[in-house]
Enzyme design. Structure first.
Site, PDB file in Angstrom:
ATOM      1  N   ASP A  15       0.826  -1.211   0.000  1.00 42.98           N
ATOM      2  CA  ASP A  15       0.000   0.000   0.000  1.00 42.98           C
ATOM      3  C   ASP A  15       0.865   1.269   0.000  1.00 42.98           C
ATOM      4  OD1 ASP A  15      -2.308   1.470   0.053  1.00 42.98           O
ATOM      5  OD2 ASP A  15      -2.730   1.152   2.177  1.00 42.98           O
ATOM      6  N   GLY A  16       0.320   2.347  -0.573  1.00 39.43           N
ATOM      7  CA  GLY A  16       0.978   3.654  -0.497  1.00 39.43           C
ATOM      8  C   GLY A  16       1.675   4.103  -1.763  1.00 39.43           C
ATOM      9  N   GLY A  18       0.285   5.472  -4.382  1.00 38.26           N
ATOM     10  CA  GLY A  18      -0.289   6.762  -4.764  1.00 38.26           C
ATOM     11  C   GLY A  18       0.284   7.895  -3.918  1.00 38.26           C
ATOM     12  N   HIS A  32       3.140   3.327  -8.911  1.00 38.79           N
ATOM     13  CA  HIS A  32       2.977   1.893  -9.168  1.00 38.79           C
ATOM     14  C   HIS A  32       4.242   1.319  -9.817  1.00 38.79           C
ATOM     15  CE1 HIS A  32      -1.054   2.179  -7.831  1.00 38.79           C
ATOM     16  NE2 HIS A  32      -1.518   2.836  -8.879  1.00 38.79           N
ATOM     17  N   GLU A  62     -11.780  -4.852  -5.630  1.00 43.26           N
ATOM     18  CA  GLU A  62     -12.275  -3.477  -5.466  1.00 43.26           C
ATOM     19  C   GLU A  62     -11.510  -2.484  -6.359  1.00 43.26           C
ATOM     20  OE1 GLU A  62     -11.498  -5.524  -2.909  1.00 43.26           O
ATOM     21  OE2 GLU A  62     -13.505  -5.874  -2.077  1.00 43.26           O
ATOM     22  N   LEU A 126      11.548 -20.580  -4.782  1.00 45.84           N
ATOM     23  CA  LEU A 126      10.527 -19.688  -4.223  1.00 45.84           C
ATOM     24  C   LEU A 126       9.308 -19.690  -5.140  1.00 45.84           C
ATOM     25  CD1 LEU A 126       9.544 -17.219  -2.436  1.00 45.84           C
ATOM     26  CD2 LEU A 126      10.844 -15.750  -4.004  1.00 45.84           C
TER      27      LEU A 126
HETATM   28  C1  FPP Z   1      -1.715   0.290  -3.476  1.00 39.09           C
HETATM   29  O1  FPP Z   1      -1.285   1.611  -3.543  1.00 39.09           O
HETATM   30  C2  FPP Z   1      -1.205  -0.499  -4.563  1.00 39.09           C
HETATM   31  C3  FPP Z   1      -1.936  -1.011  -5.583  1.00 39.09           C
HETATM   32  C4  FPP Z   1      -3.382  -0.815  -5.726  1.00 39.09           C
HETATM   33  C5  FPP Z   1      -1.322  -1.790  -6.642  1.00 39.09           C
HETATM   34  C6  FPP Z   1      -0.119  -2.601  -6.294  1.00 39.09           C
HETATM   35  C7  FPP Z   1       0.734  -2.635  -7.460  1.00 39.09           C
HETATM   36  C8  FPP Z   1       2.071  -2.580  -7.456  1.00 39.09           C
HETATM   37  C9  FPP Z   1       2.927  -2.620  -6.273  1.00 39.09           C
HETATM   38  C10 FPP Z   1       2.754  -2.414  -8.730  1.00 39.09           C
HETATM   39  C11 FPP Z   1       3.124  -3.466  -9.542  1.00 39.09           C
HETATM   40  C12 FPP Z   1       3.133  -4.838  -9.108  1.00 39.09           C
HETATM   41  C13 FPP Z   1       3.069  -5.796  -9.997  1.00 39.09           C
HETATM   42  C14 FPP Z   1       3.115  -7.203  -9.555  1.00 39.09           C
HETATM   43  C15 FPP Z   1       2.959  -5.504 -11.440  1.00 39.09           C
HETATM   44  P1  FPP Z   1      -2.376   2.760  -3.663  1.00 39.09           P
HETATM   45  O2  FPP Z   1      -2.475   3.121  -5.083  1.00 39.09           O
HETATM   46  O3  FPP Z   1      -3.645   2.307  -3.025  1.00 39.09           O
HETATM   47  O4  FPP Z   1      -1.709   3.884  -2.826  1.00 39.09           O
HETATM   48  P2  FPP Z   1      -2.425   5.034  -2.001  1.00 39.09           P
HETATM   49  O5  FPP Z   1      -3.223   4.351  -0.911  1.00 39.09           O
HETATM   50  O6  FPP Z   1      -1.296   5.835  -1.475  1.00 39.09           O
HETATM   51  O7  FPP Z   1      -3.288   5.786  -2.965  1.00 39.09           O
END
Ligand code: FPP
Length: 235
Positions: A15-16, A18, A32, A62, A126
Protein backbone atom coordinates in the site's frame (compact mmCIF):
# COMPACT_ATOMS: atom_id res chain seq x y z
CA UNK A 1 1.62 -23.94 10.67
CA UNK A 2 5.18 -23.92 11.95
CA UNK A 3 6.88 -22.39 14.94
CA UNK A 4 10.10 -21.78 13.05
CA UNK A 5 12.03 -18.52 13.27
CA UNK A 6 11.75 -17.99 9.54
CA UNK A 7 8.23 -17.75 8.07
CA UNK A 8 7.40 -20.28 5.39
CA UNK A 9 4.97 -17.93 3.70
CA UNK A 10 4.89 -14.12 3.74
CA UNK A 11 1.89 -12.17 2.42
CA UNK A 12 2.13 -8.47 1.58
CA UNK A 13 -0.42 -5.69 1.14
CA UNK A 14 1.62 -3.28 -0.96
CA UNK A 15 0.00 0.00 0.00
CA UNK A 16 0.98 3.65 -0.50
CA UNK A 17 2.06 3.84 -4.13
CA UNK A 18 -0.29 6.76 -4.76
CA UNK A 19 0.88 8.70 -1.70
CA UNK A 20 4.52 8.07 -2.60
CA UNK A 21 3.92 9.60 -6.05
CA UNK A 22 1.82 12.47 -4.72
CA UNK A 23 4.55 13.44 -2.25
CA UNK A 24 6.92 13.83 -5.22
CA UNK A 25 4.47 15.63 -7.50
CA UNK A 26 4.38 12.60 -9.82
CA UNK A 27 1.40 10.85 -11.44
CA UNK A 28 0.01 7.85 -9.54
CA UNK A 29 1.28 5.46 -12.19
CA UNK A 30 4.86 6.50 -11.34
CA UNK A 31 4.15 5.23 -7.82
CA UNK A 32 2.98 1.89 -9.17
CA UNK A 33 6.07 1.66 -11.38
CA UNK A 34 8.30 2.30 -8.36
CA UNK A 35 6.21 -0.28 -6.49
CA UNK A 36 7.09 -2.91 -9.08
CA UNK A 37 10.78 -2.31 -8.20
CA UNK A 38 10.02 -3.02 -4.56
CA UNK A 39 8.55 -6.36 -5.62
CA UNK A 40 12.02 -7.32 -6.85
CA UNK A 41 13.50 -6.34 -3.47
CA UNK A 42 10.96 -8.51 -1.62
CA UNK A 43 11.55 -11.47 -3.94
CA UNK A 44 15.32 -11.19 -3.46
CA UNK A 45 14.89 -10.97 0.32
CA UNK A 46 12.84 -14.20 0.28
CA UNK A 47 15.59 -15.90 -1.71
CA UNK A 48 18.26 -14.62 0.76
CA UNK A 49 16.29 -15.88 3.74
CA UNK A 50 15.11 -19.17 2.27
CA UNK A 51 11.41 -18.27 2.48
CA UNK A 52 9.62 -20.58 0.01
CA UNK A 53 6.31 -18.69 -0.55
CA UNK A 54 5.35 -15.04 -0.98
CA UNK A 55 1.89 -13.71 -1.90
CA UNK A 56 1.61 -10.15 -3.20
CA UNK A 57 -1.69 -8.25 -3.31
CA UNK A 58 -1.18 -6.62 -6.71
CA UNK A 59 -4.79 -5.87 -7.72
CA UNK A 60 -7.94 -6.31 -5.65
CA UNK A 61 -11.52 -6.98 -6.76
CA UNK A 62 -12.28 -3.48 -5.47
CA UNK A 63 -9.48 -1.90 -7.56
CA UNK A 64 -11.68 -2.28 -10.69
CA UNK A 65 -13.63 0.73 -9.42
CA UNK A 66 -10.59 3.04 -9.77
CA UNK A 67 -10.56 5.51 -12.71
CA UNK A 68 -10.28 3.69 -16.03
CA UNK A 69 -6.94 5.39 -16.73
CA UNK A 70 -5.37 4.05 -13.55
CA UNK A 71 -6.73 0.53 -14.11
CA UNK A 72 -5.28 0.60 -17.65
CA UNK A 73 -1.90 1.79 -16.34
CA UNK A 74 -1.85 -1.03 -13.76
CA UNK A 75 -2.71 -3.65 -16.40
CA UNK A 76 0.03 -2.32 -18.68
CA UNK A 77 2.50 -2.41 -15.81
CA UNK A 78 1.49 -5.96 -14.98
CA UNK A 79 2.10 -7.01 -18.57
CA UNK A 80 5.54 -5.36 -18.61
CA UNK A 81 6.31 -6.90 -15.22
CA UNK A 82 5.46 -10.38 -16.49
CA UNK A 83 7.54 -9.87 -19.64
CA UNK A 84 10.68 -9.02 -17.70
CA UNK A 85 10.08 -11.44 -14.83
CA UNK A 86 9.90 -14.48 -17.09
CA UNK A 87 13.65 -14.34 -17.64
CA UNK A 88 14.57 -13.15 -14.14
CA UNK A 89 12.47 -15.87 -12.47
CA UNK A 90 14.20 -18.53 -14.56
CA UNK A 91 17.63 -17.23 -13.50
CA UNK A 92 16.58 -17.15 -9.85
CA UNK A 93 14.72 -20.51 -9.82
CA UNK A 94 11.42 -18.79 -8.95
CA UNK A 95 7.98 -20.17 -9.83
CA UNK A 96 5.03 -17.89 -10.60
CA UNK A 97 1.43 -18.63 -9.59
CA UNK A 98 -1.67 -16.46 -9.32
CA UNK A 99 -4.85 -16.34 -7.26
CA UNK A 100 -8.00 -14.32 -7.99
CA UNK A 101 -10.47 -13.90 -10.82
CA UNK A 102 -7.87 -14.04 -13.59
CA UNK A 103 -10.64 -14.36 -16.19
CA UNK A 104 -11.47 -10.66 -15.57
CA UNK A 105 -7.99 -9.54 -16.71
CA UNK A 106 -7.28 -8.43 -20.31
CA UNK A 107 -6.46 -11.32 -22.65
CA UNK A 108 -2.90 -10.03 -23.15
CA UNK A 109 -2.21 -10.25 -19.39
CA UNK A 110 -3.78 -13.70 -19.16
CA UNK A 111 -1.57 -14.93 -21.99
CA UNK A 112 1.57 -13.57 -20.28
CA UNK A 113 0.57 -15.17 -16.99
CA UNK A 114 0.00 -18.55 -18.65
CA UNK A 115 3.39 -18.31 -20.37
CA UNK A 116 5.38 -17.41 -17.25
CA UNK A 117 3.52 -19.99 -15.14
CA UNK A 118 4.33 -22.66 -17.70
CA UNK A 119 7.98 -21.62 -18.11
CA UNK A 120 8.62 -21.51 -14.35
CA UNK A 121 6.54 -24.56 -13.35
CA UNK A 122 9.60 -26.65 -12.40
CA UNK A 123 11.37 -23.93 -10.38
CA UNK A 124 11.82 -24.72 -6.70
CA UNK A 125 13.55 -21.95 -4.70
CA UNK A 126 10.53 -19.69 -4.22
CA UNK A 127 6.89 -19.53 -5.31
CA UNK A 128 5.68 -15.98 -6.02
CA UNK A 129 1.88 -15.84 -5.87
CA UNK A 130 0.33 -12.73 -7.41
CA UNK A 131 -3.15 -11.90 -6.13
CA UNK A 132 -4.85 -10.37 -9.18
CA UNK A 133 -8.47 -9.27 -9.31
CA UNK A 134 -8.50 -10.95 -5.91
CA UNK A 135 -11.01 -10.57 -3.09
CA UNK A 136 -11.24 -12.98 -0.19
CA UNK A 137 -15.03 -12.83 0.14
CA UNK A 138 -15.36 -13.55 -3.59
CA UNK A 139 -12.93 -16.47 -3.20
CA UNK A 140 -14.82 -17.95 -0.21
CA UNK A 141 -18.14 -17.51 -2.05
CA UNK A 142 -16.81 -19.31 -5.14
CA UNK A 143 -15.39 -22.07 -2.94
CA UNK A 144 -18.79 -22.51 -1.26
CA UNK A 145 -20.45 -22.69 -4.66
CA UNK A 146 -18.06 -25.44 -5.79
CA UNK A 147 -18.75 -27.42 -2.62
CA UNK A 148 -22.52 -26.98 -3.09
CA UNK A 149 -22.22 -28.28 -6.65
CA UNK A 150 -20.46 -31.40 -5.35
CA UNK A 151 -23.23 -31.91 -2.81
CA UNK A 152 -25.91 -31.56 -5.48
CA UNK A 153 -24.23 -34.25 -7.59
CA UNK A 154 -23.74 -36.53 -4.58
CA UNK A 155 -19.92 -36.29 -4.75
CA UNK A 156 -19.92 -34.88 -1.19
CA UNK A 157 -22.34 -35.08 1.74
CA UNK A 158 -22.90 -32.13 4.13
CA UNK A 159 -21.50 -34.18 7.07
CA UNK A 160 -18.21 -34.58 5.22
CA UNK A 161 -17.56 -30.83 5.06
CA UNK A 162 -14.66 -29.87 7.30
CA UNK A 163 -12.30 -26.90 7.55
CA UNK A 164 -10.01 -28.82 5.22
CA UNK A 165 -12.80 -29.18 2.63
CA UNK A 166 -13.20 -25.42 2.54
CA UNK A 167 -9.44 -24.81 2.39
CA UNK A 168 -9.12 -27.31 -0.46
CA UNK A 169 -11.65 -25.37 -2.55
CA UNK A 170 -9.94 -21.99 -2.15
CA UNK A 171 -7.56 -20.60 -4.79
CA UNK A 172 -4.77 -21.17 -2.28
CA UNK A 173 -5.46 -24.92 -1.86
CA UNK A 174 -1.92 -25.95 -2.73
CA UNK A 175 -0.11 -23.34 -0.62
CA UNK A 176 0.51 -23.24 3.15
CA UNK A 177 -1.23 -20.45 5.10
CA UNK A 178 0.86 -17.27 5.44
CA UNK A 179 2.79 -17.00 8.74
CA UNK A 180 3.48 -13.29 8.39
CA UNK A 181 1.43 -10.46 6.88
CA UNK A 182 3.21 -7.21 6.03
CA UNK A 183 1.23 -4.07 5.23
CA UNK A 184 2.91 -0.81 4.27
CA UNK A 185 1.93 2.87 4.59
CA UNK A 186 0.86 2.57 8.21
CA UNK A 187 -2.64 1.17 7.59
CA UNK A 188 -4.10 -1.48 9.92
CA UNK A 189 -6.67 -3.10 7.63
CA UNK A 190 -7.09 -6.48 5.90
CA UNK A 191 -8.90 -5.03 2.86
CA UNK A 192 -10.53 -8.33 1.82
CA UNK A 193 -7.15 -10.11 1.63
CA UNK A 194 -6.81 -13.82 2.53
CA UNK A 195 -9.38 -13.63 5.34
CA UNK A 196 -9.46 -17.39 5.88
CA UNK A 197 -5.75 -18.02 5.34
CA UNK A 198 -4.47 -15.27 7.68
CA UNK A 199 -6.30 -16.66 10.75
CA UNK A 200 -3.06 -17.33 12.66
CA UNK A 201 -0.66 -14.96 10.89
CA UNK A 202 1.49 -12.41 12.69
CA UNK A 203 0.98 -8.84 11.43
CA UNK A 204 3.74 -6.35 10.71
CA UNK A 205 2.77 -2.80 9.74
CA UNK A 206 5.43 -0.52 8.25
CA UNK A 207 5.04 3.25 8.14
CA UNK A 208 6.86 3.34 4.81
CA UNK A 209 5.02 3.57 1.53
CA UNK A 210 5.46 0.45 -0.61
CA UNK A 211 7.92 2.00 -3.14
CA UNK A 212 10.24 2.85 -0.21
CA UNK A 213 10.02 -0.63 1.32
CA UNK A 214 13.34 -2.28 0.54
CA UNK A 215 15.22 -5.49 1.25
CA UNK A 216 16.42 -4.18 4.61
CA UNK A 217 12.84 -3.42 5.66
CA UNK A 218 11.78 -6.92 4.66
CA UNK A 219 14.61 -8.39 6.75
CA UNK A 220 13.50 -6.22 9.68
CA UNK A 221 9.91 -7.51 9.39
CA UNK A 222 11.14 -11.11 9.42
CA UNK A 223 13.45 -10.42 12.39
CA UNK A 224 10.48 -8.95 14.27
CA UNK A 225 8.43 -12.05 13.42
CA UNK A 226 11.24 -14.31 14.63
CA UNK A 227 11.24 -12.63 18.05
CA UNK A 228 7.55 -13.32 18.66
CA UNK A 229 6.52 -16.48 20.41
CA UNK A 230 3.70 -18.06 18.45
CA UNK A 231 1.15 -19.94 20.56
CA UNK A 232 -1.79 -20.55 18.20
CA UNK A 233 -4.24 -19.94 21.04
CA UNK A 234 -2.46 -22.35 23.42
CA UNK A 235 -0.03 -21.53 26.23
C1 FPP B 1 -1.71 0.29 -3.48
O1 FPP B 1 -1.29 1.61 -3.54
C2 FPP B 1 -1.21 -0.50 -4.56
C3 FPP B 1 -1.94 -1.01 -5.58
C4 FPP B 1 -3.38 -0.81 -5.73
C5 FPP B 1 -1.32 -1.79 -6.64
C6 FPP B 1 -0.12 -2.60 -6.29
C7 FPP B 1 0.73 -2.64 -7.46
C8 FPP B 1 2.07 -2.58 -7.46
C9 FPP B 1 2.93 -2.62 -6.27
C10 FPP B 1 2.75 -2.41 -8.73
C11 FPP B 1 3.12 -3.47 -9.54
C12 FPP B 1 3.13 -4.84 -9.11
C13 FPP B 1 3.07 -5.80 -10.00
C14 FPP B 1 3.12 -7.20 -9.56
C15 FPP B 1 2.96 -5.50 -11.44
P1 FPP B 1 -2.38 2.76 -3.66
O2 FPP B 1 -2.47 3.12 -5.08
O3 FPP B 1 -3.64 2.31 -3.03
O4 FPP B 1 -1.71 3.88 -2.83
P2 FPP B 1 -2.43 5.03 -2.00
O5 FPP B 1 -3.22 4.35 -0.91
O6 FPP B 1 -1.30 5.84 -1.47
O7 FPP B 1 -3.29 5.79 -2.96
Amino acid sequence: MSDSAIPRHVAIIMDGNGRWAQARGLPRKAGHRAGAESVREAVDACLDLGIPFITLYAFSSENWSRPEKEVAALMKLLEQFLKTKGKEFMQKNVRLRTIGQIERLPASCRAQIAQVEQDTAQNTALTVILALSYGSREEITASTRRIAEKISTGELSPEEISKETLAQHLDTAEFPDPDLLIRTSGEFRLSNFLLWQLSYAEFFVSEKNWPDFNKGDFHEAVADYSRRHRRFGGL
